[in-house]
Design a protein around this motif. Sequence first.
Motif, PDB file in Angstrom:
ATOM      1  N   TRP A 149      -3.142  21.232  27.423  1.00 19.01           N
ATOM      2  CA  TRP A 149      -3.518  22.559  26.928  1.00 19.01           C
ATOM      3  C   TRP A 149      -4.778  22.477  26.079  1.00 19.01           C
ATOM      4  O   TRP A 149      -5.708  23.284  26.241  1.00 19.01           O
ATOM      5  CB  TRP A 149      -2.365  23.165  26.118  1.00 19.01           C
ATOM      6  N   ALA A 150      -4.842  21.510  25.166  1.00 13.73           N
ATOM      7  CA  ALA A 150      -6.010  21.374  24.294  1.00 13.73           C
ATOM      8  C   ALA A 150      -7.261  21.085  25.112  1.00 13.73           C
ATOM      9  O   ALA A 150      -8.327  21.685  24.880  1.00 13.73           O
ATOM     10  CB  ALA A 150      -5.782  20.279  23.253  1.00 13.73           C
ATOM     11  N   TYR A 151      -7.163  20.197  26.082  1.00 18.10           N
ATOM     12  CA  TYR A 151      -8.313  19.862  26.917  1.00 18.10           C
ATOM     13  C   TYR A 151      -8.771  21.075  27.730  1.00 18.10           C
ATOM     14  O   TYR A 151      -9.962  21.403  27.760  1.00 18.10           O
ATOM     15  CB  TYR A 151      -7.977  18.691  27.847  1.00 18.10           C
ATOM     16  N   GLU A 152      -7.844  21.745  28.386  1.00 14.64           N
ATOM     17  CA  GLU A 152      -8.192  22.919  29.188  1.00 14.64           C
ATOM     18  C   GLU A 152      -8.780  24.029  28.319  1.00 14.64           C
ATOM     19  O   GLU A 152      -9.722  24.715  28.729  1.00 14.64           O
ATOM     20  CB  GLU A 152      -6.973  23.422  29.947  1.00 14.64           C
ATOM     21  N   THR A 153      -8.233  24.206  27.124  1.00 14.74           N
ATOM     22  CA  THR A 153      -8.733  25.230  26.208  1.00 14.74           C
ATOM     23  C   THR A 153     -10.146  24.895  25.757  1.00 14.74           C
ATOM     24  O   THR A 153     -11.020  25.769  25.724  1.00 14.74           O
ATOM     25  CB  THR A 153      -7.787  25.367  24.999  1.00 14.74           C
ATOM     26  N   ALA A 154     -10.394  23.643  25.421  1.00 15.72           N
ATOM     27  CA  ALA A 154     -11.738  23.219  25.014  1.00 15.72           C
ATOM     28  C   ALA A 154     -12.736  23.470  26.142  1.00 15.72           C
ATOM     29  O   ALA A 154     -13.849  23.965  25.901  1.00 15.72           O
ATOM     30  CB  ALA A 154     -11.725  21.741  24.616  1.00 15.72           C
ATOM     31  N   CYS A 155     -12.354  23.169  27.356  1.00 14.58           N
ATOM     32  CA  CYS A 155     -13.231  23.416  28.510  1.00 14.58           C
ATOM     33  C   CYS A 155     -13.501  24.908  28.662  1.00 14.58           C
ATOM     34  O   CYS A 155     -14.647  25.326  28.877  1.00 14.58           O
ATOM     35  CB  CYS A 155     -12.603  22.870  29.784  1.00 14.58           C
ATOM     36  N   ARG A 156     -12.461  25.704  28.567  1.00 11.21           N
ATOM     37  CA  ARG A 156     -12.579  27.155  28.758  1.00 11.21           C
ATOM     38  C   ARG A 156     -13.528  27.793  27.742  1.00 11.21           C
ATOM     39  O   ARG A 156     -14.295  28.693  28.072  1.00 11.21           O
ATOM     40  CB  ARG A 156     -11.194  27.801  28.680  1.00 11.21           C
ATOM     41  N   TYR A 157     -13.530  27.299  26.501  1.00 17.49           N
ATOM     42  CA  TYR A 157     -14.380  27.862  25.460  1.00 17.49           C
ATOM     43  C   TYR A 157     -15.757  27.195  25.383  1.00 17.49           C
ATOM     44  O   TYR A 157     -16.539  27.492  24.497  1.00 17.49           O
ATOM     45  CB  TYR A 157     -13.696  27.763  24.100  1.00 17.49           C
ATOM     46  N   GLY A 158     -16.064  26.303  26.301  1.00 15.37           N
ATOM     47  CA  GLY A 158     -17.392  25.707  26.332  1.00 15.37           C
ATOM     48  C   GLY A 158     -17.621  24.591  25.341  1.00 15.37           C
ATOM     49  O   GLY A 158     -18.761  24.286  24.995  1.00 15.37           O
ATOM     50  N   TYR A 159     -16.551  23.937  24.909  1.00 18.81           N
ATOM     51  CA  TYR A 159     -16.685  22.845  23.952  1.00 18.81           C
ATOM     52  C   TYR A 159     -17.482  21.683  24.537  1.00 18.81           C
ATOM     53  O   TYR A 159     -18.217  21.005  23.828  1.00 18.81           O
ATOM     54  CB  TYR A 159     -15.295  22.375  23.506  1.00 18.81           C
ATOM     55  N   TYR A 160     -17.370  21.463  25.826  1.00 22.23           N
ATOM     56  CA  TYR A 160     -18.070  20.353  26.463  1.00 22.23           C
ATOM     57  C   TYR A 160     -19.416  20.756  27.057  1.00 22.23           C
ATOM     58  O   TYR A 160     -20.076  19.940  27.689  1.00 22.23           O
ATOM     59  CB  TYR A 160     -17.182  19.710  27.535  1.00 22.23           C
ATOM     60  N   SER A 161     -19.830  21.986  26.857  1.00 23.18           N
ATOM     61  CA  SER A 161     -21.153  22.423  27.300  1.00 23.18           C
ATOM     62  C   SER A 161     -22.208  21.847  26.359  1.00 23.18           C
ATOM     63  O   SER A 161     -21.912  21.458  25.232  1.00 23.18           O
ATOM     64  CB  SER A 161     -21.250  23.947  27.256  1.00 23.18           C
TER      65      SER A 161
END
Length: 69
Positions: free
Chosen positions: A14-26
């Motif tokens: 959940w944390a990983y998918e959420t970070a991806c969804r909010y652009g944390y890895y952009s």
Amino acid sequence: IPNIFSKLTEKQLWAYETACRYGYYSYPRKMDLEEIAKKEKVPASTFREHLRIAESKLLPALGNSMSLE
């Protein structure tokens, strides 16, 4: 790549998918951890812990699967 996500707990995934969804890895990041945690209504320290553990499981598995022998 084998299913490296199977190594994660439900909360870590959940944390990983959420970070991806909010652009944390952009690049540049669209949101930092504190902003994401606030939007998701969870303590930043809890979100950070789940994400860091997920990363510590995913990155070595990804690296091992990309071996350039």
